[in-house]
Motif scaffolding. Structure first.
Motif, PDB file in Angstrom:
ATOM      1  N   GLN A  57    -123.954  16.678 -30.744  1.00 58.30           N
ATOM      2  CA  GLN A  57    -124.292  17.241 -32.037  1.00 58.30           C
ATOM      3  C   GLN A  57    -125.532  16.539 -32.586  1.00 58.30           C
ATOM      4  O   GLN A  57    -125.917  15.470 -32.130  1.00 58.30           O
ATOM      5  CB  GLN A  57    -123.123  17.081 -33.005  1.00 58.30           C
ATOM      6  CG  GLN A  57    -121.898  17.924 -32.655  1.00 58.30           C
ATOM      7  CD  GLN A  57    -120.807  17.790 -33.696  1.00 58.30           C
ATOM      8  OE1 GLN A  57    -120.468  16.686 -34.114  1.00 58.30           O
ATOM      9  NE2 GLN A  57    -120.265  18.916 -34.127  1.00 58.30           N
ATOM     10  N   CYS A  58    -126.151  17.177 -33.585  1.00 55.88           N
ATOM     11  CA  CYS A  58    -127.342  16.561 -34.181  1.00 55.88           C
ATOM     12  C   CYS A  58    -126.923  15.484 -35.176  1.00 55.88           C
ATOM     13  O   CYS A  58    -127.544  14.423 -35.256  1.00 55.88           O
ATOM     14  CB  CYS A  58    -128.203  17.624 -34.853  1.00 55.88           C
ATOM     15  SG  CYS A  58    -129.784  17.007 -35.476  1.00 55.88           S
ATOM     16  N   THR A  59    -125.886  15.758 -35.921  1.00 55.51           N
ATOM     17  CA  THR A  59    -125.327  14.801 -36.867  1.00 55.51           C
ATOM     18  C   THR A  59    -123.826  15.037 -36.907  1.00 55.51           C
ATOM     19  O   THR A  59    -123.377  16.148 -36.597  1.00 55.51           O
ATOM     20  CB  THR A  59    -125.956  14.995 -38.272  1.00 55.51           C
ATOM     21  OG1 THR A  59    -125.525  13.949 -39.129  1.00 55.51           O
ATOM     22  CG2 THR A  59    -125.587  16.339 -38.864  1.00 55.51           C
ATOM     23  N   PRO A  60    -123.037  14.038 -37.213  1.00 59.16           N
ATOM     24  CA  PRO A  60    -121.580  14.248 -37.229  1.00 59.16           C
ATOM     25  C   PRO A  60    -121.185  15.456 -38.084  1.00 59.16           C
ATOM     26  O   PRO A  60    -121.504  15.517 -39.275  1.00 59.16           O
ATOM     27  CB  PRO A  60    -121.039  12.938 -37.819  1.00 59.16           C
ATOM     28  CG  PRO A  60    -122.065  11.917 -37.445  1.00 59.16           C
ATOM     29  CD  PRO A  60    -123.380  12.638 -37.528  1.00 59.16           C
ATOM     30  N   THR A  64    -126.731  21.433 -35.775  1.00 54.09           N
ATOM     31  CA  THR A  64    -128.144  21.575 -36.123  1.00 54.09           C
ATOM     32  C   THR A  64    -128.515  20.565 -37.219  1.00 54.09           C
ATOM     33  O   THR A  64    -127.643  20.039 -37.914  1.00 54.09           O
ATOM     34  CB  THR A  64    -128.434  22.997 -36.622  1.00 54.09           C
ATOM     35  OG1 THR A  64    -127.617  23.258 -37.775  1.00 54.09           O
ATOM     36  CG2 THR A  64    -128.113  24.020 -35.539  1.00 54.09           C
ATOM     37  N   PRO A  65    -129.803  20.272 -37.376  1.00 54.44           N
ATOM     38  CA  PRO A  65    -130.200  19.317 -38.410  1.00 54.44           C
ATOM     39  C   PRO A  65    -129.924  19.849 -39.812  1.00 54.44           C
ATOM     40  O   PRO A  65    -129.996  21.052 -40.055  1.00 54.44           O
ATOM     41  CB  PRO A  65    -131.703  19.135 -38.160  1.00 54.44           C
ATOM     42  CG  PRO A  65    -132.128  20.365 -37.431  1.00 54.44           C
ATOM     43  CD  PRO A  65    -130.950  20.772 -36.599  1.00 54.44           C
ATOM     44  N   THR A  66    -129.611  18.969 -40.722  1.00 56.18           N
ATOM     45  CA  THR A  66    -129.368  19.330 -42.111  1.00 56.18           C
ATOM     46  C   THR A  66    -130.631  19.098 -42.932  1.00 56.18           C
ATOM     47  O   THR A  66    -131.584  18.465 -42.478  1.00 56.18           O
ATOM     48  CB  THR A  66    -128.218  18.484 -42.683  1.00 56.18           C
ATOM     49  OG1 THR A  66    -128.583  17.097 -42.627  1.00 56.18           O
ATOM     50  CG2 THR A  66    -126.940  18.691 -41.880  1.00 56.18           C
ATOM     51  N   HIS A  67    -130.602  19.608 -44.164  1.00 59.77           N
ATOM     52  CA  HIS A  67    -131.781  19.488 -45.024  1.00 59.77           C
ATOM     53  C   HIS A  67    -132.124  18.033 -45.292  1.00 59.77           C
ATOM     54  O   HIS A  67    -133.310  17.666 -45.380  1.00 59.77           O
ATOM     55  CB  HIS A  67    -131.519  20.223 -46.344  1.00 59.77           C
ATOM     56  CG  HIS A  67    -132.641  20.100 -47.332  1.00 59.77           C
ATOM     57  ND1 HIS A  67    -133.845  20.775 -47.175  1.00 59.77           N
ATOM     58  CD2 HIS A  67    -132.761  19.366 -48.481  1.00 59.77           C
ATOM     59  CE1 HIS A  67    -134.656  20.467 -48.179  1.00 59.77           C
ATOM     60  NE2 HIS A  67    -134.025  19.626 -48.986  1.00 59.77           N
ATOM     61  N   ILE A  75    -137.874  18.000 -35.640  1.00 57.11           N
ATOM     62  CA  ILE A  75    -138.658  17.693 -34.436  1.00 57.11           C
ATOM     63  C   ILE A  75    -137.740  17.309 -33.276  1.00 57.11           C
ATOM     64  O   ILE A  75    -137.883  17.808 -32.161  1.00 57.11           O
ATOM     65  CB  ILE A  75    -139.676  16.573 -34.735  1.00 57.11           C
ATOM     66  CG1 ILE A  75    -140.748  17.068 -35.698  1.00 57.11           C
ATOM     67  CG2 ILE A  75    -140.318  16.067 -33.439  1.00 57.11           C
ATOM     68  CD1 ILE A  75    -141.691  15.992 -36.176  1.00 57.11           C
ATOM     69  N   GLU A  76    -136.786  16.416 -33.558  1.00 62.56           N
ATOM     70  CA  GLU A  76    -135.902  15.963 -32.480  1.00 62.56           C
ATOM     71  C   GLU A  76    -135.016  17.102 -31.982  1.00 62.56           C
ATOM     72  O   GLU A  76    -134.822  17.275 -30.771  1.00 62.56           O
ATOM     73  CB  GLU A  76    -135.040  14.802 -32.987  1.00 62.56           C
ATOM     74  CG  GLU A  76    -134.644  13.810 -31.910  1.00 62.56           C
ATOM     75  CD  GLU A  76    -133.471  14.267 -31.086  1.00 62.56           C
ATOM     76  OE1 GLU A  76    -133.289  13.772 -29.960  1.00 62.56           O
ATOM     77  OE2 GLU A  76    -132.715  15.132 -31.564  1.00 62.56           O
ATOM     78  N   PHE A  77    -134.506  17.917 -32.903  1.00 61.28           N
ATOM     79  CA  PHE A  77    -133.662  19.040 -32.507  1.00 61.28           C
ATOM     80  C   PHE A  77    -134.473  20.087 -31.762  1.00 61.28           C
ATOM     81  O   PHE A  77    -133.981  20.703 -30.805  1.00 61.28           O
ATOM     82  CB  PHE A  77    -133.001  19.665 -33.743  1.00 61.28           C
ATOM     83  CG  PHE A  77    -132.023  20.747 -33.416  1.00 61.28           C
ATOM     84  CD1 PHE A  77    -130.794  20.447 -32.834  1.00 61.28           C
ATOM     85  CD2 PHE A  77    -132.325  22.076 -33.681  1.00 61.28           C
ATOM     86  CE1 PHE A  77    -129.889  21.444 -32.521  1.00 61.28           C
ATOM     87  CE2 PHE A  77    -131.424  23.082 -33.377  1.00 61.28           C
ATOM     88  CZ  PHE A  77    -130.201  22.777 -32.791  1.00 61.28           C
ATOM     89  N   GLY A  78    -135.729  20.289 -32.171  1.00 57.35           N
ATOM     90  CA  GLY A  78    -136.591  21.239 -31.458  1.00 57.35           C
ATOM     91  C   GLY A  78    -136.806  20.835 -30.018  1.00 57.35           C
ATOM     92  O   GLY A  78    -136.819  21.685 -29.121  1.00 57.35           O
TER      93      GLY A  78
END
Length: 329
Positions: A57-60, A64-67, A75-78
């Motif tokens: 996951q991107c964050t617990p 996907t990344p949150t605001h 950038i990292e998720f892309g």
């Protein structure tokens, strides 16, 4: 019975890609391997290495990344999403190589090798995040990407030649000199990862563990190996001229000289301008181009005969263009 066939076999019975299409698919894997290296460097240079705080996951609690994560998370998720594009391109090559008649098991094996290297590197990338950008894991992540690029270049070459037993186009000592060039360039790349692990671009704005070495001394060693690679390239050039080697490897050596010159200029610019992020990113692109050129020179010193035109199997759709004899590219 048709229903008992695996999906790749069913595709092979309905679609017969041209030899040119398979070559283009192989070239696309090379391009994507370069893209994944450069974008991975962009993640580090923009301090987005921990833009996603966990993996897979991107964050617990969020894939996907949150605001709150801002541009670094995007950038990292892309970069993670590009792995899916890379898998799609490698998958297209595997399908095209499998559908091509006659079946070339060596080519499909190279395609599957790329797929498993991508999967393995995705895991290494996850470990990189989970260990807080451990510099040794980051270096391994880059080296596995270089291994992917190596297999992709070999696949591109194999898609352009036949399946006869390899035949050297030059004497054994000349081939050994080309081996030395490959090994020296590989060492240059390896030392470059150490420079990265010890240098100022850690990949995140927070304090990140670095390799406990003087990065400027390692940089000097890196420069020393640049001179070795350049010297071996010049020696190989004069040797190929002396033995009247075919034109293709000599032309590829000229391409290598161009890449080395470009990389040398960028290297000095980044050193004297104190490693600006954009210039370092261009230097990473240059390193992939140098490696591609070295591999192409090495592979051009042997041949496996031309591709042969073989009638398509019954029921298969004819290709739009007839296969052509392989070139020495």
């Amino acid at each position: 019975m048709p229903n008992s066939l695996n999906p790749l076999e069913q595709i092979a019975r309905r679609w017969q890609p041209s030899a040119a299409f398979v070559r283009r698919a192989a070239l696309a894997t090379v391009v994507m391997a370069v893209v994944i290296v450069v974008t991975g460097g962009a993640v580090r240079l923009t301090q987005s290495g921990l833009g996603c705080s966990t993996w897979p996951q991107c964050t617990p609690g969020s894939l996907t990344p949150t605001h709150e994560m801002g541009i670094n998370g995007i950038i990292e998720f892309g970069n993670r999403l590009l792995t899916y594009v890379l898998c799609a391109v490698v998958g297209l090559f595997i399908i095209a190589a499998r559908a091509r008649h006659p079946r070339r098991r060596s080519l499909t094996r190279l395609g599957w090798a790329q797929f498993w290297v991508v999967m393995g590197n995705a895991v290494v990338g996850g470990i990189t995040v989970l260990t807080g950008l451990n510099p040794y894991i980051v270096s391994a992540h880059f080296l596995v990407s270089t291994a992917l690029l190596t297999v992709a270049v070999v696949s591109w070459r194999r898609a352009s030649e036949g399946d006869a037993e390899p035949r050297d186009l030059v004497a054994r000592p000349v081939r050994q000199l080309s081996w030395l060039l490959v090994l020296a360039t590989a060492a240059l790349t390896l030392i470059g990862t150490v420079v990265t692990g010890a240098g100022p671009h850690a990949g995140d704005a927070r304090k990140v563990h670095r390799i406990p070495l003087d990065w400027q001394e390692i940089t000097q060693l890196h420069v020393d190996f640049v001179y070795i690679v350049v010297g071996l390239s010049i020696a190989l050039w004069f040797t190929l001229r002396a033995v009247k080697a075919p034109a293709a490897p000599r032309r590829m050596l000229l391409e290598l000289f161009g890449c080395l010159a470009f990389q040398g200029v960028i290297g000095y610019v980044q050193y004297f301008t104190h490693l600006p992020e954009l210039v370092v990113g261009i230097h990473m692109l240059g390193s992939t181009l140098v490696w591609i050129c070295v591999l192409r020179v090495f592979l051009s010193l042997r041949e496996r005969g031309p591709l042969t035109a073989v009638p398509a199997p019954a029921g298969a759709q004819e290709p739009t263009d007839a296969p052509k004899a392989a070139t020495t590219a």
